[in-house]
Design a protein around this motif. Structure first.
Motif, short mmCIF file in Angstrom:
data_model
loop_
_atom_site.label_atom_id
_atom_site.label_comp_id
_atom_site.label_asym_id
_atom_site.label_seq_id
_atom_site.Cartn_x
_atom_site.Cartn_y
_atom_site.Cartn_z
N ILE A 167 1.78 1.73 -3.45
CA ILE A 167 0.52 2.52 -4.49
C ILE A 167 0.54 4.08 -3.96
O ILE A 167 0.28 4.88 -5.02
N ASN A 179 -1.06 -3.36 -8.17
CA ASN A 179 -1.02 -3.39 -6.88
C ASN A 179 -1.98 -3.64 -6.35
O ASN A 179 -2.20 -4.47 -5.49
N LEU A 180 -3.02 -2.90 -6.86
CA LEU A 180 -4.32 -2.77 -6.33
C LEU A 180 -5.23 -4.14 -6.46
O LEU A 180 -5.40 -5.03 -5.47
N ARG A 181 -5.04 -4.63 -7.46
CA ARG A 181 -5.57 -6.15 -7.86
C ARG A 181 -4.81 -7.14 -6.98
O ARG A 181 -5.65 -8.13 -6.23
N SER A 205 0.79 -1.18 -0.35
CA SER A 205 0.02 0.03 -0.01
C SER A 205 0.94 1.32 -0.07
O SER A 205 0.43 2.33 -0.55
N LYS A 233 -2.86 0.08 -10.72
CA LYS A 233 -3.81 -0.94 -10.92
C LYS A 233 -3.36 -2.45 -10.41
O LYS A 233 -4.07 -3.18 -9.92
#
Lengths: 188, 202
Positions: free
Chosen positions: A35, A73-75, A32, A71
């Motif tokens: 990100i 990393n979020l996934r 996080s 995107k």
């Protein structure tokens, strides 16, 4: 390189086929942070492009690459958490309403909450859905004890002692959960 | 833990995430400022046009689409002509596990980089040829683990499912009474605990 940590997180989870690994707080935080860092850099560059007009080289491609990494990393994060919750749901069916202590230790504090929720769901309107997973053919079945369990009180009030290697003839619905938990074994 | 088996459209699919991490070669078409760290062999800040790099599939997919593509993607080595010829000759003899762990998943992405559609044909042909062998394996499972090691992830899962279905059918044919059994996870959990205990004794 972008997205390496997110990948490590997913890789770690995928290695466990039948159990839940400890919640990896450090790695989740690192992802996080990555990100956040990427988003900040993007904001900065986007600001610069709009400020100076045509003078500065176009940052659009840089921003696009960073955004792709965000995107990704979020996934990874989403998939990590989603699949852990799925695993918990399976565990509710397999282990029953009480988790073994060592698995409980692997949960994050946020994950204990869904566990309560899942437990509530499988007993809907007074019906225990975890009973009779296979269609019953007889009311009573013969079982053998695989471990020293102690006293078991039946619905009619009688108490029996479950000792290792002892055999019993019990109502099916009362010992099904114990069989699922591996305390008893069904003898056919 | 049991993994969800759904495929690429599934946002949460772990397998899809792992497959898209595989690297594929590509060439930069335009100058990209501040992205020098993508290329480990230089210390320059910017990435000039014409640089050839191997980047993860997810990044290449993202960069090669859109109105103004940043990179020109190329096929990964295993989907190139030479390897395709091997697969055309006899797909059953190939150790797909050594080609790539996610041969089919990666291929379904890589085939977009191939305008002629040859990769698509090869993937289909490979699967069709190997599937017969796979079913045969699952139905008559011999205790030879080396055969399983030549399967890629998709095939391995099909093998496992087929094998389990076979055992279930056999159990039902021999004895149709439904025994209540201990849950799978419970059994595995106990085994693991026993192992840990043995570690402690040492």
């Amino acid at each position: 390189m972008f997205g390496e940590k997110g990948y490590a997180l997913v890789k770690e989870l995928s290695r466990y086929e039948d159990s839940l690994p400890p919640y990896n707080t450090d790695l989740v935080n690192e992802v996080s942070n990555e990100i956040k860092l990427l988003i900040d850099q993007n904001k900065e560059d986007a600001q610069m492009t709009t400020d100076e007009g045509s003078g500065a080289p176009s940052m659009v491609s840089t921003i696009r690459i960073r955004h792709a990494a965000v995107k990704r990393n979020l996934r990874c994060l989403m998939a990590y958490h989603y699949n852990r919750i799925r695993c918990l749901r399976t565990m509710r069916w397999e282990f029953g309403s009480i988790l073994p202590v060592d698995i409980r230790a692997n949960l994050s504090s946020a994950e204990s909450e869904p566990w309560q929720l899942i437990c509530g769901q499988s007993v809907t309107g007074g019906v225990n859905l975890a009973v009779d997973l296979k269609p019953p053919k007889a009311l009573y079945i013969e079982v053998r004890c695989l471990a020293d369990y102690g006293n078991l009180e039946l619905n009619d009030g009688s108490v029996i002692l479950l000792k290792k290697d002892s055999r019993h003839y019990l109502p099916r619905n009362e010992c099904e959960e114990l069989i699922r938990q591996g305390v008893l074994r069904h003898i056919v | 833990m049991p993994l969800p088996t759904a495929y690429s459209p599934n946002y949460y699919s772990l397998d899809d995430i792992l497959a898209t991490q595989e690297r594929t070669p590509c060439k930069f078409l335009i100058n990209v400022p501040k992205m020098g760290n993508l290329n480990p062999s230089t210390i320059e800040k910017d990435l000039p046009a014409g640089t050839a790099l191997e980047l993860p599939m997810w990044l290449v997919l993202e960069m090669s689409t859109g109105r103004q593509p940043i990179v020109l993607p190329e096929l990964p080595k295993i989907y190139k002509e030479a390897y395709r010829e091997i697969l055309e000759a006899d797909a059953c003899a190939v150790d797909l596990h050594k080609f790539n762990l996610y041969f089919y998943e990666l291929g379904s992405y890589a085939k977009r980089f191939d305008r002629k559609g040859d990769v698509h044909q090869t993937l289909l042909h490979t699967f069709r040829t190997r599937f017969r062998q796979l079913m045969d394996l699952a139905d008559n499972s011999i205790s030879d683990p080396s055969v399983q090691q030549r399967l890629d992830t998709l095939e391995r899962r099909l093998f496992k499912d087929g094998y389990n279905a076979r055992t279930k059918l056999n159990a039902w044919l021999v004895e149709s009474g439904a025994t209540i059994e201990a849950a799978n996870m419970v059994i595995n959990h106990k085994k693991r605990k026993r192992l840990n205990m043995e570690d402690l004794m040492k």
